[in-house]
Design a protein around this motif. Structure first.
Motif, short mmCIF file in Angstrom:
data_model
loop_
_atom_site.label_atom_id
_atom_site.label_comp_id
_atom_site.label_asym_id
_atom_site.label_seq_id
_atom_site.Cartn_x
_atom_site.Cartn_y
_atom_site.Cartn_z
N LEU A 116 -47.59 29.02 -10.04
CA LEU A 116 -48.90 29.42 -9.55
C LEU A 116 -50.01 28.80 -10.40
CD1 LEU A 116 -48.24 33.21 -8.85
CD2 LEU A 116 -48.67 31.43 -7.14
N SER A 117 -49.79 28.74 -11.70
CA SER A 117 -50.81 28.22 -12.61
C SER A 117 -51.09 26.74 -12.37
CB SER A 117 -50.39 28.42 -14.07
OG SER A 117 -50.23 29.80 -14.35
N LYS A 119 -51.37 25.39 -9.50
CA LYS A 119 -52.14 25.23 -8.28
C LYS A 119 -53.62 25.50 -8.56
CE LYS A 119 -48.22 26.56 -5.38
NZ LYS A 119 -47.71 27.49 -4.33
N THR A 120 -54.47 24.98 -7.71
CA THR A 120 -55.91 25.08 -7.97
C THR A 120 -56.65 25.97 -6.98
OG1 THR A 120 -56.28 23.07 -6.65
CG2 THR A 120 -55.98 22.79 -9.03
N ASP A 121 -55.98 26.44 -5.94
CA ASP A 121 -56.69 27.27 -4.96
C ASP A 121 -56.94 28.67 -5.54
OD1 ASP A 121 -54.39 29.21 -3.50
OD2 ASP A 121 -53.63 27.34 -4.38
N ARG A 122 -57.94 29.32 -5.00
CA ARG A 122 -58.40 30.61 -5.53
C ARG A 122 -57.32 31.69 -5.45
NH1 ARG A 122 -63.84 33.81 -3.44
NH2 ARG A 122 -63.61 35.63 -4.82
N SER A 124 -54.01 31.41 -5.41
CA SER A 124 -52.94 31.18 -6.39
C SER A 124 -53.40 31.55 -7.79
CB SER A 124 -52.49 29.72 -6.36
OG SER A 124 -51.88 29.41 -5.14
N ARG A 125 -54.66 31.22 -8.13
CA ARG A 125 -55.17 31.57 -9.46
C ARG A 125 -55.23 33.09 -9.62
NH1 ARG A 125 -59.17 27.58 -8.44
NH2 ARG A 125 -60.73 29.25 -8.22
N ALA A 128 -51.71 34.40 -10.07
CA ALA A 128 -51.21 34.05 -11.41
C ALA A 128 -51.77 35.01 -12.45
CB ALA A 128 -51.57 32.61 -11.75
N ALA A 129 -53.06 35.31 -12.35
CA ALA A 129 -53.69 36.22 -13.32
C ALA A 129 -53.08 37.62 -13.22
CB ALA A 129 -55.19 36.29 -13.07
N GLU A 132 -49.51 37.51 -14.68
CA GLU A 132 -49.56 37.41 -16.14
C GLU A 132 -49.88 38.77 -16.76
OE1 GLU A 132 -51.49 34.46 -19.49
OE2 GLU A 132 -52.73 35.04 -17.78
#
Length: 279
Positions: A116-117, A119-122, A124-125, A128-129, A132
């Motif tokens: 996920l990290s 990737k750059t789309d909102r 996925s971010r 990922a957060a 985590e």
């Protein structure tokens, strides 16, 4: 196949831990009746989604979840859980097995976090957060002892807890120790359960303060905003109905009516039964 970690963001707990429940001090009885509700944006949208009875008796902890029609028994002397459903299907889950399953799950989650990290789309971010945080929760604490209140906040998940002190401090440790193990087992048994680390962190802070939770409001913003409330009612005397349940379960465990299977088979058959019930 296990559900990917990102879909497990929302839900609805060794030797040192075992000693907390199986020490030499005489065990004291306690029951906890818990109602979990989904809190809507309006009072009429609030809905109870789970009811459970937890009984601490004779060094064991019995947990009966009405909706799951399942009883879970923590047996610290044997370092294990015993679980049984309404169809008298049962399995034993050793603590060592549970820890190994959690270790594998954490490895999978960490690997998915890396995917996920990258990737750059909102979306996925955000996923990922949230993932985590589940693996490594970091809360800001606000404690108000005079108000019997503890708040843990973060960008992803908040706990707002009403607390109480018990006359017997050992019961606090026993209950929170069970809550830790229950959170771990819940993650392994149920596909949509949240990774246990955030709840373990909350339990540790409650234990440090020597208090138990009476109301826990959890607000999650992992994928969509969800507000769950757990209300706990504590009692320190077993009712005849509580003793009857314990006797019933113990007799069943010793009888030939129960079919013992592996944890994997228990999960498969439980999921299949749930799927049939949903049809």
């Amino acid at each position: 196949m296990r559900v990917r970690p990102a879909t497990r963001l929302l839900s609805g707990l060794l030797p040192v831990v075992i000693l907390a429940l199986s020490g030499n001090a005489p065990a004291e009885d306690m029951t906890v009746y818990t109602t979990v509700s989904h809190i809507g944006d309006k009072p009429q949208h609030t809905q109870a989604i789970s009811h459970s009875l937890t009984i601490l008796h004779a060094g064991k902890v019995y947990d009966h979840v009405e909706e799951a029609r399942e009883v879970v028994v923590l047996e610290p002397v044997h370092d294990r859980f015993v679980i049984m459903n309404e169809n008298l299907l049962a399995a034993r889950v050793e603590f060592s097995q549970l820890q190994q399953l959690l270790k594998v799950a954490q490895f999978e989650a960490e690997r998915y976090f890396q995917e996920l990290s990258a990737k750059t789309d909102r979306r996925s971010r955000g996923m990922a957060a949230a993932l985590e945080f589940q693996l490594k929760p970091a809360f800001k604490e606000n404690s108000e002892p005079t108000l019997n209140r503890l708040q843990l906040t973060s960008p992803t998940l908040d706990y707002d807890v009403k607390t109480a002190r018990l006359e017997n401090p050992q019961l606090v440790t026993q209950y929170l120790t069970y809550a830790d193990w229950a959170a771990r087992l819940n993650y392994v048994l149920h596909p949509n359960a949240m990774y246990p680390s955030p709840r373990l962190e909350l339990n540790a802070r409650l234990n440090d303060k020597g208090v138990v939770p009476t109301v826990v409001d959890m607000r999650s913003r992992a994928d969509r905003e969800v507000h769950l409330r757990a209300e706990h009612r504590f009692s320190f005397k077993l009712q005849p109905s509580d003793k009857a349940l314990i006797n019933k379960w113990e007799r069943l465990f010793e009888s030939d009516q129960v079919r013992w299977v592996s944890l994997h088979e228990y999960q498969q058959k439980t999921y299949a039964d749930l799927a049939k019930a949903a049809d």
